[in-house]
Design an enzyme around this catalytic site. Structure first.
Site, short mmCIF file in Angstrom:
data_model
loop_
_atom_site.label_atom_id
_atom_site.label_comp_id
_atom_site.label_asym_id
_atom_site.label_seq_id
_atom_site.Cartn_x
_atom_site.Cartn_y
_atom_site.Cartn_z
N SER A 139 0.82 -1.21 0.00
CA SER A 139 0.00 0.00 0.00
C SER A 139 0.86 1.26 0.00
O SER A 139 1.61 1.51 -0.93
CB SER A 139 -0.96 -0.03 1.19
OG SER A 139 -1.92 0.98 1.09
N ASP A 293 -2.49 6.34 -3.89
CA ASP A 293 -1.30 5.69 -3.35
C ASP A 293 -0.81 4.62 -4.33
O ASP A 293 -1.44 4.38 -5.36
CB ASP A 293 -1.58 5.14 -1.95
CG ASP A 293 -2.57 4.00 -1.93
OD1 ASP A 293 -3.30 3.82 -2.92
OD2 ASP A 293 -2.63 3.27 -0.92
N ASP A 295 -0.87 1.41 -4.75
CA ASP A 295 -1.76 0.36 -5.27
C ASP A 295 -3.14 0.91 -5.61
O ASP A 295 -4.06 0.15 -5.94
CB ASP A 295 -1.86 -0.82 -4.30
CG ASP A 295 -2.52 -0.47 -2.98
OD1 ASP A 295 -2.33 0.67 -2.51
OD2 ASP A 295 -3.21 -1.33 -2.40
#
Length: 543
Positions: A139, A293, A295
């Site tokens: 992430s 972000d 992902d």
């Protein structure tokens, strides 16, 4: 520590070249790499990359995958798994390893052929009718980290009892000799078809309430977008192009880069990650800067106010989305929303005024997805958590940066149609419901004793060794005997301000959530700063 280290040295599943690296480790490196085991938690594993029992590497990834394979083969007929990966270093290697291990154990896999977002993986699980999904990502963590998240057949992250059964299988593996790989050209190995991505892009458009607004006003909305070196740029551009938004991209940050060169901590919550975006926004005279972000499951934003750019926090974004949905969709007695226990009570108040239920769940969008699955016969409208995670009523059962981006831009089109600014729209919400203001503080305690420090703080609050002078009620979520049972404390003060504390589930930190409700913006700022000073004093932080 030495037992774990020696066990790896003597494990036939560890390659000879890696054993040589282990033999050359210093005592400090051994301690960092073998002080504990990297545990398969409630959704998978996450940690620093490197050799060792408590790090992300091909062995810990492989062990997690064998455990998942054993679970799937015991509980499902002809299971299949779709696998995605982001731009992080080693992500594509871990993804391929996972696919070939699953193939060895007789499980069909679909592997995306290029970097792919977490929300697209969630969508693909259901679209391909798979039993499970895996995404290799950490992430918004720094470049040194990676992770491995597992999804159920509904496209949500695994939840009880399934997670406990998978964890049991992973923990039953005592060595790495079970890590077996099928050849890549085996009959169970498939590349995910292109139609999955095409359908995913269309699915995001279902979050739009009034397409006519976009058709008419999108060309007048100026946007600056950054993917923070992650996967988001492809899908974001496709959606921005389709509706003809006037946009530019932050070129340096829209390059795939697992080192996150211009954003070492690639979190859209961090103001410093907007610095390049502001430069591009001023060149384009943009109304809004949007960041996803790495992902692309989280979205953050800054909007223009008096020719400057102001960051909007996750709670206010959630309130904006909730308000727009409640004002522009058909609401019935069966309609409902969901928010996490640490997110703003403003959305609960909005729902109450509309006569519908707003359910609370523990932090993590997997809990929103699980509650949504429980209430499948009711009319789900929207769910969110304050850390920039938003879930709309589309076939993506996790937070989604792309539907969030489109919804943000639809609100801007709506404002354009009413000849008001986004700031006017926000002010109207506050005038109607009160001036809510929230902030999240994080106190990091890394190192071998970090966990003990965090536990000591939580115990001190719980036992009133640390306490507040203002009259308040205190709720201890460890005493909850339902789905809200967790290690968290909430204080609600007589002036309606509140504080909530909980240890992070993924990082060595205590998170402290602060919130106030006042009659004016000035009062809310002052009261929030007062709460913030109290907390910083407790945690010995200088203002």
């Amino acid at each position: 520590m030495n037992d774990r280290y020696n066990k790896w040295l003597n494990d036939n599943g560890i390659s000879e070249s890696d054993k040589e690296i282990l033999k050359n480790m210093t005592d400090k490196e051994k301690e960092e790499s073998f002080s504990s085991d990297l545990e398969f938690g409630t959704a998978g594993i996450r940690g620093l990359m490197g050799l060792g029992s408590n790090k992300m590497n091909k062995y810990t990834v492989g062990k997690a995958t064998v455990g998942l394979a054993n679970y799937l083969n015991k509980h499902h007929d002809n299971p299949s798994v779709v696998i995605a990966y982001d731009t992080r270093n080693n992500s594509s290697d871990y993804a391929l390893d996972a696919a070939l291990i699953l193939n060895y154990y007789g499980i069909k896999t679909y592997l995306f052929k290029e970097y792919t977002s977490t929300p697209e993986l969630s969508f693909a699980v259901k679209y391909l009718n798979c039993t499970s999904g895996i995404v290799i990502t950490s992430s918004h963590n720094p470049k040194e980290y990676n992770g491995y998240k597992v999804y159920n057949n509904k496209g949500g992250q695994i939840v009880p009892p399934e997670d406990d059964l998978i964890i049991k299988e992973v923990n039953s593996l005592d060595n790495f000799e079970s890590l077996k790989y099928a050849p890549k050209n085996n009959e169970l190995f498939y590349i995910t078809p292109d139609e999955v991505h095409e359908s995913f892009v269309k699915e995001n458009e279902r979050a739009i309430i009034n397409k006519e607004l976009l058709d008419k006003y999108a060309k007048d909305i100026k946007v600056t977008y950054s993917s923070l070196h992650g996967v988001g740029i492809k899908t974001a551009k496709e959606l921005l192009d389709k509706y003809k938004f006037n946009y530019n991209i932050v070129k340096e940050q829209c390059i795939y880069d697992g080192n996150f060169t211009t954003a070492p901590e690639p979190n859209p919550e961090y103001e410093k990650n907007y610095e390049l975006g502001i430069k591009y926004a001023k060149e384009n005279d943009s109304d809004i800067i949007i960041l996803t972000d790495p992902d692309a499951d989280r979205v953050g934003a800054m909007y223009k106010v008096n020719n400057e750019y102001k960051q909007i926090n996750g709670n206010l974004i959630g309130a904006l989305f909730a308000n727009y949905i409640l004002e522009n969709k058909n609401i019935t007695n069966n309609s409902y929303m969901i928010k996490s226990i640490v997110s703003t009570p403003l959305v609960s108040k909005m729902c109450k005024e509309k006569g519908i239920k707003c359910y609370e769940v523990l932090t993590g969008c997997k809990n929103i997805a699980n509650k949504r699955n429980e209430l499948i016969d009711k009319d789900y409208l929207f769910g969110f958590e304050e850390s920039l995670g938003y879930m709309f009523n589309i076939n993506v059962n996790d937070k989604n940066g792309f539907s969030s981006m489109l919804s943000f831009l639809e609100i801007l089109c709506y404002c354009k149609s009413k000849d008001i600014t986004l700031n006017d729209y926000i002010e109207n919400i506050f005038k109607k419901y009160g001036y809510y203001k929230e902030e999240t503080l994080s106190f990091v305690y890394s190192g071998l004793d970090g966990k003990d420090v965090i536990n000591n703080y939580m115990n001190s609050f719980r036992n009133d060794t640390i306490k507040f002078d203002k009259k308040h009620t205190k709720k201890d979520y460890l005493k909850e005997e339902n789905e809200l049972h967790t290690n968290a404390l909430k204080y609600v003060f007589e002036d309606n301000s509140w504080i909530m504390l909980r240890p992070s589930g993924t990082e060595p930190k205590i998170k402290v959530y602060l919130g106030v409700k006042c009659d004016s913006e000035v009062s809310s700022i002052n009261e929030l700063n007062e709460l913030k000073s109290q907390i910083n004093e407790i945690f010995k932080v200088e203002n």
